[in-house]
Design an enzyme around this catalytic site. Structure first.
Site, PDB file in Angstrom:
ATOM      1  CG  LEU A  83       7.081   6.083   3.106  1.00  0.00           C
ATOM      2  CD1 LEU A  83       6.686   6.935   4.497  1.00  0.00           C
ATOM      3  CD2 LEU A  83       7.514   5.065   3.581  1.00  0.00           C
ATOM      4  CG  HIS A  84       4.774   2.204  -3.048  1.00  0.00           C
ATOM      5  ND1 HIS A  84       5.931   2.410  -2.572  1.00  0.00           N
ATOM      6  CD2 HIS A  84       3.887   1.490  -3.325  1.00  0.00           C
ATOM      7  CE1 HIS A  84       5.938   1.236  -3.463  1.00  0.00           C
ATOM      8  NE2 HIS A  84       4.942   0.463  -3.687  1.00  0.00           N
ATOM      9  NE  ARG A  85       3.655  -3.047  -1.103  1.00  0.00           N
ATOM     10  CZ  ARG A  85       4.572  -2.339  -1.957  1.00  0.00           C
ATOM     11  NH1 ARG A  85       5.863  -2.235  -1.337  1.00  0.00           N
ATOM     12  NH2 ARG A  85       4.542  -2.393  -3.156  1.00  0.00           N
TER      13      ARG A  85
ATOM     14  NE  ARG B 262      -1.445   1.805  -3.153  1.00  0.00           N
ATOM     15  CZ  ARG B 262      -2.910   1.828  -3.004  1.00  0.00           C
ATOM     16  NH1 ARG B 262      -3.562   2.087  -2.640  1.00  0.00           N
ATOM     17  NH2 ARG B 262      -3.454   1.205  -3.872  1.00  0.00           N
TER      18      ARG B 262
ATOM     19  CG  ASP C 155       6.230   1.329   1.858  1.00  0.00           C
ATOM     20  OD1 ASP C 155       7.107   2.045   0.532  1.00  0.00           O
ATOM     21  OD2 ASP C 155       5.028   1.754   2.699  1.00  0.00           O
TER      22      ASP C 155
END
Ligand code: UD1
Ligand code: UDP
Length: 362
Positions: free
Chosen positions: A206-208, A241, A281
């Site tokens: 997940l990084h969006r 992130r 994502d």
């Protein structure tokens, strides 16, 4: 000799450019290919790790731009890349994907009058709140040659009025890298290193910004992983992130949700191949799981890669607890979506790009 310069900057760029480099090396009678690294990603695990895995030479130029706001990062790439173009005098520039380095270098080279190509052109999420959508639209609006990975890319470009003679449906260079690295992934020791049994775990990335930059959303997603982990071990290589926000907000999951550092390309490929499912994502992972036939749950409102849903193993779900759990339970209960590999995702896309250029320059 035609001098070609390809740009890499962030993690998903390396696997797209490595096969392009190999294909130009095989055509060295006509082409000289070199690589510029903008340094958008700079951690060893987000950058250095990929060169060896993908047998890619070290870049001839490194701009070292690092992190910053969109404007700062884009501006630093532009000024750095302009200097490279002045010195290297390329005949042709290739940008890939949809990151800030992509649009920054396209803007520079097009304005310097250098023929410029975008690989992975035409993808559209139709969500302009995504920084990547702006990068895709802006890049495709200015480049000369548009290399397309899937049918939707060609359709979108035609609808936007792009001259069909500039659109080349060549397939997916990211899948070229997968085909190339699969034998290496068979030899990966990552399962032993992480004490993982093949087929026993959910692989998560997940990084969006829409999922990880808002505290409530990230807490909700991590809580959802805890519920999944009651049925299936969760392995989560954490993007920097996301790591930054987990630390800032003091979110610490239970041991059944195993947070690890990002892993190299070959190890990640082995982890995908051995996963019961992936929950992500990411853009590229939707494609890679479709090519592998591994179930993928994508926690996003849109995808710019519809062929992975229409043809592949990808299921797009609202990034909320209920829909994510329902899709994951389908897989764990054996209700698994079957898929096929999209047209031209066959390991030869980069060769087709070189063929197009050979026709152009012969
Ligand atoms: C970028 C791309 C995104 C892509 C992703 C792939 C843009 C606008 N975004 O997002 O499309 O999906 O890469 O992974 O180009 N950081 C580090 N070390 C690094 C790199 C980043 O610690 O090597 C941290 C920094 O705190 C940085 C943050 O991650 O501020 C975000 O990095 P940035 O390159 O701006 O965007 P990504 O989220 O990585
Ligand atoms: N990847 C990797 N190690 C990891 C996570 C991902 O090598 O720990 C690879 C993955 O196989 C794919 C690419 O990174 O090739 C996808 O990059 P990312 O998800 O960061 O970017 P996106 O595709 O969303 O732009």
């Amino acid at each position: 000799m035609i001098r070609i310069l390809s740009v890499v900057g962030a993690r998903p760029n390396f696997m797209k450019v490595a096969p392009i480099h190999r294909a130009f090396e095989a055509a060295s009678d006509l082409f000289h290919h070199s690589i510029v690294h903008t340094g958008q990603h700079y951690d060893a695990a987000m950058s250095d790790a990929f060169f060896q895995d993908l047998d890619m030479p070290h870049p001839e130029w490194f701009l070292g731009v690092g992190s910053g706001s969109h404007a700062q990062q884009t501006a630093r790439v532009m000024t750095g890349f302009e200097d490279v173009c002045l010195e290297a005098k390329p005949d042709y520039v290739i940008v890939v994907g949809d990151v800030n380095s992509t649009i920054a270098c396209a803007l520079v080279s097009v304005k310097m009058g250098i023929r410029t190509a975008h690989v992975e052109s035409g993808l559209r999420s139709f969500d302009r709140a995504m920084p990547e959508e702006i990068n895709r639209l802006a890049t495709d609006a200015i480049v000369d040659d548009l290399f397309v990975t899937e049918a939707s890319g060609r359709d979108n470009l035609l609808r936007e009025g792009v001259d069909p003679s500039r659109i080349h449906f060549v397939g997916n260079t990211m899948i070229d890298s997968q085909v190339y690295a699969l034998p290496k992934a068979e030899r990966s020791r990552i399962h032993e290193q992480l004490f993982l049994e093949q087929g026993s775990y959910a692989l998560v990335t997940l990084h969006r910004p829409s999922n990880v930059d808002v505290e409530d959303r990230l807490r909700m997603l991590m809580g959802t992983l805890e519920i999944i982990a009651e049925r299936c071990l969760v392995v989560f290589p954490v993007h920097p992130r996301t790591r930054k926000h987990l630390e800032t907000w003091g979110i610490v999951p239970s041991p059944r949700v195993r947070l690890i550092d990002p892993v190299g390309y070959v190890d990640f490929l082995a982890l995908m191949k051995g996963a019961r499912l992936t929950l992500t994502d990411s853009g590229g992972i939707q494609e890679e799981t479709t090519a592998l036939g591994v179930p993928c749950v994508t926690a996003r409102t849109t995808t710019e890669r519809p062929s992975t849903v229409l043809e592949g193993t990808n299921v797009l779900v609202q990034p909320e607890r209920g829909p994510i759990l329902a899709a994951v339970e389908d897989v764990l209960d054996g209700r698994i979506k079957q898929g096929r590999v999209p047209e031209l995702w066959d390991g030869h896309a980069a060769e087709r790009i070189v063929d197009v250029l050979r026709r152009h320059y012969s």
